[in-house]
Design a protein around this motif. Structure first.
Motif, PDB file in Angstrom:
ATOM      1  N   ARG A  87       0.805  -1.223   0.000  1.00 14.35           N
ATOM      2  CA  ARG A  87       0.000   0.000   0.000  1.00 14.35           C
ATOM      3  C   ARG A  87       0.836   1.271   0.000  1.00 14.35           C
ATOM      4  NH1 ARG A  87      -5.752   0.039   2.112  1.00 14.35           N
ATOM      5  NH2 ARG A  87      -5.955  -2.184   2.385  1.00 14.35           N
ATOM      6  N   GLN A  88       1.881   1.274   0.793  1.00 15.66           N
ATOM      7  CA  GLN A  88       2.692   2.476   0.968  1.00 15.66           C
ATOM      8  C   GLN A  88       3.312   2.941  -0.351  1.00 15.66           C
ATOM      9  OE1 GLN A  88       5.699   2.002   3.947  1.00 15.66           O
ATOM     10  NE2 GLN A  88       6.303   4.136   3.905  1.00 15.66           N
ATOM     11  N   PHE A  89       3.608   1.998  -1.242  1.00 18.10           N
ATOM     12  CA  PHE A  89       4.271   2.339  -2.488  1.00 18.10           C
ATOM     13  C   PHE A  89       3.371   2.168  -3.708  1.00 18.10           C
ATOM     14  CE2 PHE A  89       7.507   1.060   0.539  1.00 18.10           C
ATOM     15  CZ  PHE A  89       8.331   2.165   0.503  1.00 18.10           C
TER      16      PHE A  89
ATOM     17  N   LEU B 298      16.354  -1.885  -5.765  1.00 13.44           N
ATOM     18  CA  LEU B 298      17.735  -2.280  -6.046  1.00 13.44           C
ATOM     19  C   LEU B 298      18.373  -1.388  -7.103  1.00 13.44           C
ATOM     20  CD1 LEU B 298      17.523  -6.178  -5.946  1.00 13.44           C
ATOM     21  CD2 LEU B 298      18.539  -4.650  -4.263  1.00 13.44           C
ATOM     22  N   ALA B 299      17.554  -0.842  -8.005  1.00  9.62           N
ATOM     23  CA  ALA B 299      18.064   0.069  -9.025  1.00  9.62           C
ATOM     24  C   ALA B 299      18.238   1.483  -8.469  1.00  9.62           C
ATOM     25  CB  ALA B 299      17.123   0.086 -10.218  1.00  9.62           C
ATOM     26  N   GLY B 300      17.760   1.708  -7.231  1.00  9.26           N
ATOM     27  CA  GLY B 300      17.893   3.022  -6.597  1.00  9.26           C
ATOM     28  C   GLY B 300      16.896   4.047  -7.101  1.00  9.26           C
ATOM     29  N   LYS B 301      15.759   3.603  -7.606  1.00 12.19           N
ATOM     30  CA  LYS B 301      14.771   4.518  -8.182  1.00 12.19           C
ATOM     31  C   LYS B 301      13.666   4.910  -7.220  1.00 12.19           C
ATOM     32  CE  LYS B 301      15.732   3.142 -12.852  1.00 12.19           C
ATOM     33  NZ  LYS B 301      15.246   2.627 -14.107  1.00 12.19           N
ATOM     34  N   ILE B 302      13.690   4.367  -6.003  1.00  8.88           N
ATOM     35  CA  ILE B 302      12.706   4.757  -4.987  1.00  8.88           C
ATOM     36  C   ILE B 302      13.456   5.545  -3.922  1.00  8.88           C
ATOM     37  CG2 ILE B 302      10.992   3.964  -3.330  1.00  8.88           C
ATOM     38  CD1 ILE B 302      10.746   1.403  -4.912  1.00  8.88           C
ATOM     39  N   PRO B 303      13.142   6.836  -3.777  1.00  6.73           N
ATOM     40  CA  PRO B 303      13.872   7.662  -2.822  1.00  6.73           C
ATOM     41  C   PRO B 303      13.682   7.187  -1.382  1.00  6.73           C
ATOM     42  CG  PRO B 303      12.279   8.979  -4.070  1.00  6.73           C
ATOM     43  CD  PRO B 303      12.119   7.571  -4.490  1.00  6.73           C
ATOM     44  N   GLY B 304      14.761   7.166  -0.642  1.00  9.17           N
ATOM     45  CA  GLY B 304      14.725   6.816   0.770  1.00  9.17           C
ATOM     46  C   GLY B 304      14.705   5.328   1.055  1.00  9.17           C
TER      47      GLY B 304
END
Length: 89
Positions: free
Chosen positions: A63-65, A77-83
């Motif tokens: 839900r959060q994402f 893992l690709a670093g595309k979600i901040p934080g």
């Protein structure tokens, strides 16, 4: 990936829920269940199901994402979600 028809059906249900939300609320407050039965079945918010915004997958939804666990893991893992980063201890 879910079929496009399944995703479209879910979007159609969401639109119906939004369209009849106010009418459902008034009928429910009045206690007019006979008129409530005449509304379309898909106008009920209970019939909505959370789906991944990217793939349409119905299971493993976070839900959060707003996406399934598979897409979340790939993007994290690709670093595309901040934080978000992989835990290590």
């Amino acid at each position: 990936m879910a079929r496009e028809s399944v995703k479209a059906r879910e979007r159609k249900r969401a639109a119906l829920v939004a369209k009849f939300a106010e009418k459902r609320a008034t009928l429910k407050a009045e206690g007019n269940y006979a008129a409530l039965d005449l509304l379309p079945k898909n106008a009920s918010p209970v019939r909505l199901h959370n789906r991944c915004q990217l793939s349409g997958r119905p299971r493993g939804y976070m839900r959060q994402f707003g996406m399934c666990r598979n897409m979340f893991r790939d993007l994290a893992l690709a670093g595309k979600i901040p934080g978000v980063r992989k835990a290590s201890w």
